[in-house]
Scaffold this motif. Sequence first.
Motif, PDB file in Angstrom:
ATOM      1  N   GLY A 126     -18.200  37.218  49.708  1.00 33.90           N
ATOM      2  CA  GLY A 126     -18.722  37.572  51.179  1.00 33.90           C
ATOM      3  C   GLY A 126     -17.721  38.188  51.696  1.00 33.90           C
ATOM      4  N   THR A 127     -16.405  37.666  51.694  1.00 33.04           N
ATOM      5  CA  THR A 127     -15.486  38.396  52.555  1.00 33.04           C
ATOM      6  C   THR A 127     -15.255  39.821  52.196  1.00 33.04           C
ATOM      7  N   LEU A 128     -14.966  40.043  50.810  1.00 30.60           N
ATOM      8  CA  LEU A 128     -14.892  41.176  50.417  1.00 30.60           C
ATOM      9  C   LEU A 128     -15.791  42.192  50.597  1.00 30.60           C
ATOM     10  N   LEU A 129     -17.311  41.883  50.620  1.00 32.60           N
ATOM     11  CA  LEU A 129     -18.441  42.588  51.028  1.00 32.60           C
ATOM     12  C   LEU A 129     -18.277  42.835  52.492  1.00 32.60           C
ATOM     13  N   LYS A 130     -18.168  42.033  53.308  1.00 28.71           N
ATOM     14  CA  LYS A 130     -17.852  42.186  54.674  1.00 28.71           C
ATOM     15  C   LYS A 130     -16.941  43.211  55.047  1.00 28.71           C
ATOM     16  N   LEU A 131     -15.778  43.055  54.390  1.00 31.66           N
ATOM     17  CA  LEU A 131     -14.588  44.000  54.691  1.00 31.66           C
ATOM     18  C   LEU A 131     -14.740  45.371  54.224  1.00 31.66           C
ATOM     19  N   SER A 132     -15.542  45.667  53.090  1.00 32.14           N
ATOM     20  CA  SER A 132     -15.780  46.885  52.704  1.00 32.14           C
ATOM     21  C   SER A 132     -17.026  47.619  53.038  1.00 32.14           C
ATOM     22  N   HIS A 133     -17.786  46.659  53.758  1.00 31.58           N
ATOM     23  CA  HIS A 133     -19.089  47.103  54.570  1.00 31.58           C
ATOM     24  C   HIS A 133     -20.144  47.332  53.479  1.00 31.58           C
ATOM     25  N   TRP A 134     -20.036  46.701  51.998  1.00 31.73           N
ATOM     26  CA  TRP A 134     -21.108  46.912  51.205  1.00 31.73           C
ATOM     27  C   TRP A 134     -22.152  45.987  51.218  1.00 31.73           C
ATOM     28  N   SER A 135     -23.344  46.456  50.575  1.00 36.57           N
ATOM     29  CA  SER A 135     -24.665  45.374  50.694  1.00 36.57           C
ATOM     30  C   SER A 135     -25.127  45.773  49.354  1.00 36.57           C
ATOM     31  N   PHE A 136     -25.853  45.054  48.529  1.00 34.53           N
ATOM     32  CA  PHE A 136     -26.597  45.070  47.553  1.00 34.53           C
ATOM     33  C   PHE A 136     -27.949  44.829  47.715  1.00 34.53           C
ATOM     34  N   GLY A 137     -28.830  45.360  48.103  1.00 34.35           N
ATOM     35  CA  GLY A 137     -30.241  45.098  48.206  1.00 34.35           C
ATOM     36  C   GLY A 137     -30.288  44.032  49.249  1.00 34.35           C
ATOM     37  N   ILE A 138     -31.059  42.857  48.825  1.00 29.57           N
ATOM     38  CA  ILE A 138     -31.017  41.810  49.903  1.00 29.57           C
ATOM     39  C   ILE A 138     -29.628  40.722  49.980  1.00 29.57           C
ATOM     40  N   PHE A 139     -28.722  41.159  48.946  1.00 27.57           N
ATOM     41  CA  PHE A 139     -27.495  40.353  48.980  1.00 27.57           C
ATOM     42  C   PHE A 139     -26.363  41.115  50.154  1.00 27.57           C
TER      43      PHE A 139
END
Length: 103
Positions: A27-40
């Motif tokens: 979650g931290t890596l996704l938040k820092l890179s501003h990525w999202s995968f569908g509902i995730f």
Amino acid sequence: MKTHHLLIPKNIILPISILGFIFTVIGTLLKLSHWSFGIFTPNLVLSMSIVFSLLSIFVVLLDIIKNPIKNKFLWIIPLLFVGNIVSMIYLINRESHIRRALR
């Protein structure tokens, strides 16, 4: 001295604690890179990590308080600051700490 069982069995709470740690990192890596995968989305992953981490920290904290563990203070303080990692270490070594305290 009497020992108490975990509130949730070890074979359930240890994977929950590990999942909480993994979801925190992802979650931290996704938040820092501003990525999202569908509902995730990063917020959903971090919310799940908070729930899993708090559940495992709560169970371990209750177990440390109820059982005759030596140096309880040295377990509780790190549990409050670096909770998920300390809860995993405690759950893995729980039986040896209880045996050592009962000697």
